[in-house]
Scaffold this motif. Structure first.
Motif, PDB file in Angstrom:
ATOM      1  N   ASP A  30       0.994  -1.412   0.034  1.00  0.00           N
ATOM      2  CA  ASP A  30      -0.092   0.055   0.035  1.00  0.00           C
ATOM      3  C   ASP A  30       0.862   1.154   0.000  1.00  0.00           C
ATOM      4  N   VAL A  31       2.146   1.086  -0.484  1.00  0.00           N
ATOM      5  CA  VAL A  31       2.911   2.289  -0.263  1.00  0.00           C
ATOM      6  C   VAL A  31       2.548   2.981  -1.763  1.00  0.00           C
ATOM      7  N   SER A  32       2.759   4.412  -1.444  1.00  0.00           N
ATOM      8  CA  SER A  32       2.643   5.397  -2.568  1.00  0.00           C
ATOM      9  C   SER A  32       3.991   6.260  -2.610  1.00  0.00           C
ATOM     10  N   VAL A  33       4.233   6.686  -3.802  1.00  0.00           N
ATOM     11  CA  VAL A  33       5.625   7.338  -3.952  1.00  0.00           C
ATOM     12  C   VAL A  33       5.017   8.952  -4.738  1.00  0.00           C
ATOM     13  N   SER A  34       5.611  10.022  -4.233  1.00  0.00           N
ATOM     14  CA  SER A  34       5.376  11.114  -4.901  1.00  0.00           C
ATOM     15  C   SER A  34       6.238  11.387  -5.846  1.00  0.00           C
ATOM     16  N   GLU A  35       7.469  11.027  -5.682  1.00  0.00           N
ATOM     17  CA  GLU A  35       8.641  11.308  -6.765  1.00  0.00           C
ATOM     18  C   GLU A  35       9.766  10.462  -6.432  1.00  0.00           C
TER      19      GLU A  35
END
Length: 500
Positions: free
Chosen positions: A390-395
């Motif tokens: 459920d990890v999310s990355v911005s950049e």
């Protein structure tokens, strides 16, 4: 009951679909016609005389007389055009110069001619029309649309206007869209990006938005400010928001983050625009890749990326390309660019019709140890890890660490997380495993103990925006490279490291 505008849009979309299908179904003949037309139209220019255009009949002749060039190698011709001379790279004078930032010699001036300008407009319009034709979603033309872009304020140099490409294109918005389009002209002219986005938020907050377009990293900034202002997800603020149009970078690393910000899924359409030409757009929602624009005054050549720096690499045409091979894309255009290397690498996902993805930049790679890692590989590796969490990355960006204080060298992944993993080492292991599967050189270097497994360095919230500020490239069409073969970006990002 559907509006007249929606009804007309559906009919027009069907007409454009049939028109595009005609040339897409005859790709080799279409490109040969474009090639012959380009050579004929430019034969009396200075470049045409210097390169014996009157005796060029075939692609083999063209290869013999016209070497592959980048901007620096073409600069002497461009400088004459900037000085106001006529009939240099293309007949007459350019309509505009798209001004971009050069890496070695300051500003670059990319010519846009009366023949090339329509392709920049038509391709973006056709992308929306083919989406309408495929999905039947005509409601988007009856509601508001926003395009996050550069300022349309233009300068004049020796009688020719110049500015950012997106600012130039803003002058060509069709009348039937002007009432629907946001932001206002005055807001679009704001130069400071943060001020501009804040103004756009207040201008759009209570509008019925259906289409939002821009580079993902900058649209993300807009979405975050909307949520901060309203305290609601973007999909709730804009209940009829149904289409996100993007270009410039791969959307997939951002997709989960965007769905979180929006609160639901929306359709997306990918574009492949550049100052040098509008090369491709996504023509199918369920097919990977973008349809290569073959009938837009651009002739394409392709060089296998692994051979690009050889003394005399083969220059291929469409009839020679294969799916999944990494190619450097070379263009000749009705803006007067000849055998021109724009710096991008692409791969074909289909050859019937010809669809492509952008795999990276020929100068943006990591091969500090002979691993030949490209942007597509790091993006795919990250996505593989994200899919199981459920990890999310911005950049993110990747750089080699050649001289660590201890242990073997490694690839350092600078990641700004929106939702970080509970176990950063395990997440790094997942990415590393995906990298080994994709790149046999990387696998060999790890197994041969030349490299150790990659390391993730967490960048604090807003760290990538801070980096773009430090180099004067916050906003507009600017974006952070996915990877580099040196530590220039990494050294700046180390000032924005997550410490807790």
């Amino acid at each position: 009951m559907p509006s007249i505008k929606a009804f007309v849009a559906k009919l027009y979309a069907a007409r454009i679909y049939n028109k595009i299908n005609r040339w897409a179904s005859n790709p080799i003949e279409t490109q040969e016609r474009v090639f012959q037309s380009l050579i004929s139209d430019a034969s009396d220019t200075q470049f045409g005389r210097d390169h014996n255009f009157k005796n060029i009949k075939t692609h083999a002749d063209f290869v013999k007389h016209v070497p592959v060039r980048d901007y620096e190698a073409l600069k002497s011709y461009v400088e004459k055009m900037v000085a106001g001379e006529e009939d240099i790279l293309w007949k007459g004078k350019p309509l505009y110069f798209a001004k971009t930032s050069g890496t070695t010699s300051g500003a670059k001036y990319i010519p846009i001619t009366k023949e090339s300008m329509p392709s920049h407009i038509e391709a973006a319009k056709n992308a929306i029309l083919l989406y309408i034709h495929e999905t039947g979603n005509t409601k988007i033309v009856t509601r508001k649309m926003i395009f996050l872009q550069g300022s349309p304020v233009l300068e004049t140099k020796n009688g020719i206007q110049l500015g950012r490409l997106s600012g130039i294109v803003a002058h060509y918005v069709p009348k039937y869209l002007q009432k629907n389009r946001l932001p206002t002209w005055e807001t679009n002219c704001i130069e400071d990006w943060e001020t501009k986005v804040n103004t756009i938020v207040h201008e759009t907050l209570n509008e019925d938005m259906s289409v939002i377009a821009g580079i993902p990293s900058w649209v993300q900034m807009y979405f975050e400010k909307l949520i901060e202002e309203k305290g609601q997800k973007v999909g709730h603020i804009f209940k009829n928001f149904s289409l996100f149009i993007f270009g410039g970078v791969n959307y997939e690393p951002y997709r989960s983050k965007f769905e979180s910000l929006i609160g639901r899924k929306v359709d997306s359409v990918e574009l492949y625009p550049a100052s040098e030409g509008f090369f491709a757009f996504q023509d199918r929602q369920n097919q990977p890749g973008m349809l290569l624009q073959l009938d837009s005054g651009m002739f394409y050549e392709f060089i296998i990326a692994d051979t690009f720096f050889d003394a005399s690499p083969n220059r291929l045409t469409l009839k020679d390309v294969e799916i999944g091979v990494n190619y450097v894309i070379i263009i000749s255009t009705n803006a007067g660019l000849w055998a021109y290397n724009i710096g991008d690498t692409i791969q074909f996902t289909s050859v019937a019709p010809f669809r492509v993805i952008v795999s990276g930049r020929i100068k943006h790679f990591i091969s500090a140890f002979g691993e030949h890692v490209i942007a597509k590989e790091v993006e795919h590796a990250l996505l593989s890890a994200l899919k199981t969490t459920d990890v999310s990355v911005s950049e993110f960006t990747v750089a080699p660490q050649i001289a660590p204080t201890e242990g073997l060298p490694y690839h350092e992944w600078f990641i700004e997380f929106e939702n970080p993993p509970s176990d950063i080492e395990a997440f790094a292991t997942q990415i590393d495993a995906a990298m080994k599967l994709q790149n046999s050189y990387y696998l060999d270097l790890i197994e041969g103990k030349v490299l150790r497994s990659l390391k993730i360095t967490q960048v604090q919230k807003g760290g990538f925006q801070n980096y773009m500020k430090t180099i004067g490239k916050l906003g507009g069409q600017n974006k952070t490279p996915r990877l580099s073969n040196d530590r220039k970006i990494a050294d700046v990002l180390t000032q924005n490291i997550q410490t807790n």
